[in-house]
Design an enzyme around this catalytic site. Structure first.
Site, mmCIF file in Angstrom:
data_model
loop_
_atom_site.group_PDB
_atom_site.id
_atom_site.type_symbol
_atom_site.label_atom_id
_atom_site.label_comp_id
_atom_site.label_asym_id
_atom_site.label_seq_id
_atom_site.Cartn_x
_atom_site.Cartn_y
_atom_site.Cartn_z
ATOM 1 N N SER A 177 0.753 -1.266 -0.068
ATOM 2 C CA SER A 177 -0.304 0.022 0.002
ATOM 3 C C SER A 177 1.011 1.165 0.080
ATOM 4 O O SER A 177 1.786 1.244 -0.820
ATOM 5 C CB SER A 177 -0.804 0.157 1.120
ATOM 6 O OG SER A 177 -2.019 0.753 0.835
ATOM 7 N N ASP A 439 -8.944 -5.422 -4.941
ATOM 8 C CA ASP A 439 -8.495 -4.335 -4.490
ATOM 9 C C ASP A 439 -8.856 -2.837 -4.741
ATOM 10 O O ASP A 439 -8.336 -2.816 -6.157
ATOM 11 C CB ASP A 439 -7.104 -4.417 -4.049
ATOM 12 C CG ASP A 439 -6.253 -3.308 -3.341
ATOM 13 O OD1 ASP A 439 -7.273 -2.577 -2.598
ATOM 14 O OD2 ASP A 439 -4.986 -3.062 -3.483
ATOM 15 N N HIS A 464 -6.316 -6.662 -1.286
ATOM 16 C CA HIS A 464 -5.171 -5.573 -0.977
ATOM 17 C C HIS A 464 -3.933 -6.308 -0.365
ATOM 18 O O HIS A 464 -4.058 -7.136 0.851
ATOM 19 C CB HIS A 464 -5.532 -4.627 0.095
ATOM 20 C CG HIS A 464 -4.847 -3.317 0.222
ATOM 21 N ND1 HIS A 464 -4.542 -2.521 -0.793
ATOM 22 C CD2 HIS A 464 -4.180 -2.563 1.147
ATOM 23 C CE1 HIS A 464 -3.859 -1.370 -0.524
ATOM 24 N NE2 HIS A 464 -3.585 -1.576 0.732
#
Length: 496
Positions: A177, A439, A464
């Site tokens: 991320s 995601d 994710h």
């Protein structure tokens, strides 16, 4: 860090915290942003005891030679797999506390065992226990940026390399991320210090308005049941309509077990409430069927399938009633006594600048980064998504309310971020970009190869940071293949 960034992560985005719509303060606090990778608190304290907290003397401002102030940054080491002459793996922390569970579990450790790597994890400045300043005042937050974080990584790598005799070893950066973005940018900006990077679920393109997030939520819900997002939309629309009539407030308060009677005085009040409830679906989609349980994360059993089964069950009442049941399921799962839907309470918490404040776990810091660098505002400004009522203006107004950053300043900061890092046009080498199709953050990531040396790994059906978590028997075949492919790339790059 548990992917929640991230992390990307975020945010608004970000990632926040306790990997659900609801966070921990007083049993009902939440930060209404999501996205980035997270090192969530581990409930098993024996895991924390295994790895000693180490501290690194860091510069406060890397870009002002006249500023000699320093602070202590937290990091962790795992030497279990290291073989003399082996590479060094550096896990990058994000918008939350660095969780030492990642020093015991995760795909990167599988790679480390096979490649004889030393493993380090560095906590991000201003998060967890890494406090560079006395408080979180806006004046102090000027030292919080991705550029300062990258300089932290560079200085850490240089000094640790010298003190541990690792200067000539090949270093590989890992992150998911927002930390995935940092991993890519570390290789981009400091190619002489880091040999390669695994930039998982990395939102490399900054944007003020990010309605695509909710568009992916729609598609991800529809992948389970085509009717599911339509039912969510009907419920959300019904709730928004009821909010126009104060006579409904008592019933809504009771329906959603609010901590205090619903008060809607401004559009910000209604937007906050609507986003809070939408957050249940947003978070579940983002982390659908992941393997975060090792971090001590709750709610991993709540999946898209679970939510859509509730929304599709006509015996439970109309779509609005089923929406209510989803909210209660989330509250029960996270042991939330009541839902705080007060925007004024949120403003109070977010403007508390103490390290002991209710938003100091990462909320105040990450929202500042969205206002000063990234945007990432997950608005309802698209017709192709299931929610209503939290447009872009609601998000950017918070920048002014919390930090005195204007809408124009947000737009300029986002443009500067893309100019500095390149956005989708990043040009470097030996960076792999894994992303999952479920995601929502993949919309801001690299999902197709840029060059042979900047490959993308797009994993159908995963959410994710899925490739970062420990492998398990129920993993999709394509997820297992993706992990294997990344390992092959690392093998090849370490020979170069």
């Amino acid at each position: 860090m548990a992917c929640r960034t991230h992390g990307l992560a975020v945010s608004k985005v970000v990632l926040f915290f306790l990997s659900s719509v609801f966070a921990a303060a007083e049993g009902h606090y939440r930060v209404p942003f999501r996205g980035l990778m997270r090192f969530n608190p581990v409930h098993d304290t024996t895991q924390r005891a295994v790895f000693e907290e180490l501290w690194f003397t860091q510069k406060l401002d890397h870009f002002n030679g006249a500023d000699s102030r320093e602070w202590k940054q937290r990091y962790f080491v795992n030497e279990a797999f290291y073989k003399p002459g082996g590479p060094v793996f550096l896990m990058i922390g994000g918008e939350g506390p660095a969780n030492p569970a990642w020093m015991q579990y995760g795909t990167w450790l599988t790679y480390a065992e096979k490649l004889g790597a030393l493993c380090l994890m560095l906590e991000h400045r201003f998060y967890g226990k890494s406090h560079p300043t006395a408080d979180l005042s806006t004046d102090n937050l000027r030292f919080l940026s991705s550029r300062q974080a990258l300089a932290d990584l560079a200085h850490f790598r240089t000094v640790i390399g010298q003190t541990r005799g690792l200067t000539n070893r090949k270093w590989v950066a890992f992150g998911g991320s927002y930390p995935g973005s940092l991993a890519a940018w570390f290789r981009l900006k400091y190619p002489h210090l880091v040999h390669g990077s695994v930039a998982t679920s990395a939102p490399v393109y900054a944007t003020v308005n990010f309605p695509e997030y909710l568009e992916v939520v729609w598609r991800s819900l529809a992948s389970e049941n085509a009717e599911c997002p339509l039912l969510v939309k009907k419920a959300s629309d019904t709730l928004a309509e009821r909010l126009k009539d104060p006579k409904t407030y008592d019933n809504i308060t009771k329906d959603f077990n609010l901590c205090s009677k619903l008060q809607i005085h401004t559009e910000m009040d209604s937007a906050y409430f609507l986003e809070t409830l939408a957050g249940s679906f947003m978070d579940v989609v983002q982390y659908n069927q992941d393997n975060r349980a090792f971090e001590g994360v709750l709610g991993t059993n709540i999946t898209i399938k679970v939510l859509c089964s509730i929304m599709g069950d006509e015996s439970l009442g109309d779509p609005y009633a089923r929406y209510v049941l989803v909210a209660h399921l989330m509250m029960d799962t996270f042991s939330v006594k009541c839902l705080d839907a007060s925007f004024s309470n949120y403003v109070r918490d977010m403007t508390n600048t103490s390290w002991d404040g209710p938003a100091a776990g990462g909320g105040r810091q990450w929202v500042y980064q969205t206002c000063s660098e990234f945007g990432f505002y997950q608005s309802t400004d698209s017709p192709n998504q299931p929610f209503i009522g939290f447009p872009l203006v609601y998000h950017v107004k918070q920048c002014a309310d919390f930090y005195n950053i204007s809408t124009e300043q947000v737009a300029e900061a986002v443009a500067q971020t893309n100019e500095y890092y390149g956005g989708y046009e990043i040009r470097s080498s030996r960076i792999v970009f894994p992303n999952g199709s479920i995601d929502p953050w993949h919309a801001l990531g690299i999902t197709r190869d840029i060059t042979a040396d900047l490959p993308a790994v797009f994993i159908k059906g995963t959410a994710h940071c899925a490739n970062m978590y420990p492998a398990r028997s129920e993993d999709l075949p394509q997820l297992s293949l993706a992990r294997d492919h990344i390992f092959v790339l690392l093998q090849q790059w370490l020979k170069q």
